[in-house]
Design an enzyme around this catalytic site. Sequence first.
Site, PDB file in Angstrom:
ATOM      1  N   LYS A   1      55.057  36.922  48.616  1.00  0.00           N
ATOM      2  CA  LYS A   1      54.695  35.522  48.891  1.00  0.00           C
ATOM      3  C   LYS A   1      55.484  34.544  48.024  1.00  0.00           C
ATOM      4  CE  LYS A   1      50.059  36.080  50.690  1.00  0.00           C
ATOM      5  NZ  LYS A   1      48.697  35.611  50.665  1.00  0.00           N
TER       6      LYS A   1
ATOM      7  N   ALA B   1      43.397  34.510  38.470  1.00  0.00           N
ATOM      8  CA  ALA B   1      44.491  33.544  38.276  1.00  0.00           C
ATOM      9  C   ALA B   1      45.792  34.065  38.881  1.00  0.00           C
ATOM     10  CB  ALA B   1      44.667  33.267  36.785  1.00  0.00           C
TER      11      ALA B   1
HETATM   12  P1  ATR Z   1      46.879  38.212  44.256  1.00  0.00           P
HETATM   13  O1  ATR Z   1      48.197  37.635  44.645  1.00  0.00           O
HETATM   14  O2  ATR Z   1      46.225  39.022  45.345  1.00  0.00           O
HETATM   15  O3  ATR Z   1      45.935  37.201  43.705  1.00  0.00           O
HETATM   16  P2  ATR Z   1      47.711  39.119  41.657  1.00  0.00           P
HETATM   17  O4  ATR Z   1      48.660  37.996  41.572  1.00  0.00           O
HETATM   18  O5  ATR Z   1      48.140  40.482  41.214  1.00  0.00           O
HETATM   19  O6  ATR Z   1      47.170  39.299  43.128  1.00  0.00           O
HETATM   20  O7  ATR Z   1      46.395  38.710  40.837  1.00  0.00           O
HETATM   21  C1  ATR Z   1      45.294  39.527  40.736  1.00  0.00           C
HETATM   22  C2  ATR Z   1      44.178  38.777  40.007  1.00  0.00           C
HETATM   23  O8  ATR Z   1      43.007  39.588  40.044  1.00  0.00           O
HETATM   24  C3  ATR Z   1      44.470  38.543  38.550  1.00  0.00           C
HETATM   25  O9  ATR Z   1      43.860  37.350  38.174  1.00  0.00           O
HETATM   26  C4  ATR Z   1      43.806  39.737  37.877  1.00  0.00           C
HETATM   27  O10 ATR Z   1      43.443  39.542  36.537  1.00  0.00           O
HETATM   28  P3  ATR Z   1      44.503  39.759  35.346  1.00  0.00           P
HETATM   29  O11 ATR Z   1      45.339  38.523  35.323  1.00  0.00           O
HETATM   30  O12 ATR Z   1      43.670  39.914  34.138  1.00  0.00           O
HETATM   31  O13 ATR Z   1      45.266  41.001  35.684  1.00  0.00           O
HETATM   32  C5  ATR Z   1      42.571  39.850  38.709  1.00  0.00           C
HETATM   33  N1  ATR Z   1      41.969  41.189  38.668  1.00  0.00           N
HETATM   34  C6  ATR Z   1      42.455  42.307  39.247  1.00  0.00           C
HETATM   35  N2  ATR Z   1      41.616  43.343  39.020  1.00  0.00           N
HETATM   36  C7  ATR Z   1      40.575  42.848  38.297  1.00  0.00           C
HETATM   37  C8  ATR Z   1      39.368  43.404  37.744  1.00  0.00           C
HETATM   38  N3  ATR Z   1      39.092  44.690  37.911  1.00  0.00           N
HETATM   39  N4  ATR Z   1      38.533  42.596  37.085  1.00  0.00           N
HETATM   40  C9  ATR Z   1      38.812  41.304  36.908  1.00  0.00           C
HETATM   41  N5  ATR Z   1      39.930  40.706  37.382  1.00  0.00           N
HETATM   42  C10 ATR Z   1      40.798  41.469  38.063  1.00  0.00           C
END
Ligand code: ATR
Length: 495
Positions: free
Chosen positions: A287, A352
């Site tokens: 994206k 985020a």
């Molecule tokens: P997307 O584009 O789908 O939003 P991404 O850019 O990889 O995917 O972002 C994933 C988000 O989900 C991030 O905010 C991530 O938190 P971190 O920045 O700490 O990695 C959050 N996330 C993923 N797994 C998580 C979990 N088990 N608990 C809390 N937050 C999670």
Amino acid sequence: MAQLCLSLTENTLAENLKLLRKNRPYIDCCELRIDYLHEEEYPSLYTFPEQVDLPVVCTLRRYEEGGAFKGSARRYSEILLSALRGPFQFVDLDAKVSVPEIEAQCTGKNITIIRSRHFVLELPANGADVLEKLPRGAREIPKLACQLQGTEDLFRLARIGRNSRHTKQIIIGMGAFGVPTRLLPVWCNSMLSYATAGPVPAAPGHLDPRKMTETFRFKQITKNTDVFGIIGNPVLHSRSPYIHNPGFARQKLDAVYIPFPTDDPQFFLRYAGEFNVKGLSVTVPHKESAARIVELHDEAVRDIGSCNTLTWDDKEGEWKAYNTDYSGFMAPLKAFCREHGKRISKGTVIGAGGAARAVVYALVKAKVEVCIINRTSDKAQRLAEQYGIFWSGMNEEGLRLAQDHRDLIVQTTSAGMKGSDCDDPWPDYRFSGDELVYEIVYTPVYTPFLIRAQKAGCSVLTGDMMLQKQGEEQFFLFTGKQLNIEEEYSKEELL
Ligand code: ATR
């Protein structure tokens, strides 16, 4: 128009016949994969084509070529000679094995030879040359099947197919990156595509014949068909084909929407015209890079820094980028607020990442006071600073901020998604019951987080609503026509 061949991979002839009858409406011919059969079935192989009202390909695929047969060249020849006493229309002969007795039998019985090579690891550098030299006579059909390692391989194999001098040939890209060669064989000049319906896919990337025909409109595709699709990696489980293909059918458009697993979006966008691609959805992880690659974009793409929709402008010869995630997110929220007379002044966004960026942009634009709570606080801070809004990690301060911004709680992380190893992104957060909770994940529709919110008495909005709305907008950008998924589609069609 290419034909669809069902590979029969059951262990007995009787089971294969059952499989065939079940899938008969969707296929043009079938392939009896002897290498998957129990040996006790071998004496009866010749009876199989008589019981079938379709042309049958007789195939004994050797292990080296991706099949299950581990016997000698002599045994290979014996089994096929015995089988070919029956009225098979085709036999698939491994080009690496010399079988003069079988060739003689085929000439006598008018059986067409498919002369095949399977490269189970890669598309070789001399693929075009291999294809050129495969047939040993004018009536033979050459077949080249190669495991594709990425986007460049997909285009290279399709070009090999299109540039070949053979009038009849079969070209297959195996593995996830090869799926477009199976769904759009016309763009590889391939006369046949294979499908599997049994428990074992006969080759990596095989699809179900019913899905190929009903969802992916296999029988309607010609070189005039406008091609749409989704680029991402992985992308084979995307629900978007189930939105767009029924939409094309309802609007009577000569168009199809397929998954394009892609590891190099720049390369894909440069050459997509070779598959007559007119529009694309973009998903993880492309994206952001697609937004950078495509120069022409709308304001939302510029501000969010990511796009989920690309359309090809034929006149100008360029791509245009849009973000329907943002507007797809807002539509169900606006509808809910209208219906329930609710006003959202303050909201919390959990996460985020890329999805959160579109959500924060939408809410800030709608004048909601937003705070961002993320597991990794640095990331929350970076996003929040772009907008000058509150942020925190998932700690006491975060709980306090969320309590104060709880008209709306939006869950944008992948926690709770099917396959994720974490159910609940923020178990410490206790719902008061007066929040409106909006979940972005749509598989499953009700995540553990959403169920917990409902139990506490919160109102909820589900991720499938956003998926549908962004799909409707995307469909409009692709075709200029309106879809109303909620009213027009059945539940079974969508999930
Ligand atoms: P997307 O584009 O789908 O939003 P991404 O850019 O990889 O995917 O972002 C994933 C988000 O989900 C991030 O905010 C991530 O938190 P971190 O920045 O700490 O990695 C959050 N996330 C993923 N797994 C998580 C979990 N088990 N608990 C809390 N937050 C999670």
